[in-house]
Design an enzyme around this catalytic site. Structure first.
Site, short mmCIF file in Angstrom:
data_model
loop_
_atom_site.label_atom_id
_atom_site.label_comp_id
_atom_site.label_asym_id
_atom_site.label_seq_id
_atom_site.Cartn_x
_atom_site.Cartn_y
_atom_site.Cartn_z
N ALA A 61 -5.15 11.55 -0.35
CA ALA A 61 -4.06 12.51 -0.33
C ALA A 61 -4.62 13.88 -0.73
O ALA A 61 -5.72 13.98 -1.29
CB ALA A 61 -2.95 12.08 -1.29
N GLY A 104 -4.86 7.59 -0.49
CA GLY A 104 -3.79 7.53 0.49
C GLY A 104 -4.28 7.20 1.88
O GLY A 104 -3.55 6.60 2.69
N GLU A 107 -4.47 3.51 1.99
CA GLU A 107 -3.12 2.96 2.06
C GLU A 107 -2.50 3.12 3.45
O GLU A 107 -1.75 2.25 3.91
CB GLU A 107 -2.24 3.61 0.99
CG GLU A 107 -2.67 3.21 -0.43
CD GLU A 107 -1.87 3.90 -1.50
OE1 GLU A 107 -1.24 3.21 -2.31
OE2 GLU A 107 -1.87 5.15 -1.52
N GLU A 127 -7.46 6.17 -7.48
CA GLU A 127 -6.36 6.90 -8.11
C GLU A 127 -6.37 6.87 -9.64
O GLU A 127 -6.07 7.91 -10.26
CB GLU A 127 -5.02 6.37 -7.58
CG GLU A 127 -4.66 6.84 -6.18
CD GLU A 127 -5.17 5.90 -5.09
OE1 GLU A 127 -4.70 6.02 -3.95
OE2 GLU A 127 -6.07 5.07 -5.39
#
Length: 243
Positions: A61, A104, A107, A127
């Site tokens: 992200a 991200g 994911e 993370e």
């Protein structure tokens, strides 16, 4: 579209994450554009191929945006709502992963039905090192895909899965040279598009069903048994067999 490119074909949609200067980091603009992709695919279902530009799938992200988010942003599930929507698309989704698929980005790949990796692919969820959790699906999707023990190695131990280990664990369907990645992914989609779209849709629905087996299986099969597509396909098979 500023953060993704779309190649719309008759039998598939190809979406390329396209922020190469940021290693395809997933920002709010990309989330919004991927929601637009989902809207299109919900209206006109077809298989999806998702990949990244510049030798990277998505390196995570956008940290600059994450740093400014607070409690209310987390409760909105900005990334997780998109990834859940992607996972629920009616037709199969394939992630062609080259290079980094971290945070991200990992994911996002986990939310797809099937993953194919280049030899340089690398999956990880770092993370906790940033003071947060992998809250967009990795804490439960990864365990479903590779088992709780390996998921904890990745999520707690910070271990990254290279392409070969990901293949051994069943996280990816195949590992190929980067130059062959898209060809192999399209070959998989070619096989899918030769199948019944209704059968693919209902197969995905049954596999993803949280319970109700075998009744949900029977209901899906009952729907398919009454389709002209099923009758035509089996008639062609039987004709070929008797030749």
């Amino acid at each position: 579209m500023n953060t993704v490119t779309i190649d719309e074909r008759d039998d598939r949609t190809v979406v390329t994450l396209n922020r190469p200067d940021a290693r395809n980091a997933i920002n709010a603009a990309m989330i919004a554009e991927l929601h637009e992709v989902c809207t299109q695919l919900e209206a006109r279902p077809k298989p999806l191929l998702l990949t990244g530009s510049g030798g990277v799938f998505a390196a995570g992200a956008d940290i600059a945006e994450l740093a400014g988010r607070g409690r209310e942003d987390a409760l909105q599930g900005i990334n997780s709502r998109l990834f859940d929507r992607l996972a629920r698309l009616q037709q199969p989704t394939v992630a062609a992963v080259d290079g980094y698929a971290l945070g991200g980005g990992a994911e996002l790949a986990f939310a797809c039905d099937i993953r194919i990796a280049s030899q340089t692919a690398l999956f990880g969820n770092p993370e906790p090192g940033l003071g947060i959790i992998a809250a967009a699906g990795a804490c439960w999707r990864l365990a479903d895909l590779v088992g709780t023990s390996v998921a904890k190695q990745v999520l707690l131990g910070g271990i990254r899965l290279d392409a070969e280990r990901a293949h051994r664990l069943g996280l990816v369907a195949d590992v190929v040279p980067a130059a062959d990645l898209h060809t192999r992914a399209h070959g998989l989609l070619d096989r899918m598009t030769r199948s019944s779209a209704a059968a693919l849709r209902l197969t995905k629905l049954v596999v993803d069903s949280p319970g109700g087996h075998p009744y949900v299986d029977d209901l899906a099969q009952a729907v398919l048994f009454e389709t002209d597509d099923k009758r035509d396909r089996m008639a062609r098979f039987l004709t070929k067999e008797t030749r």
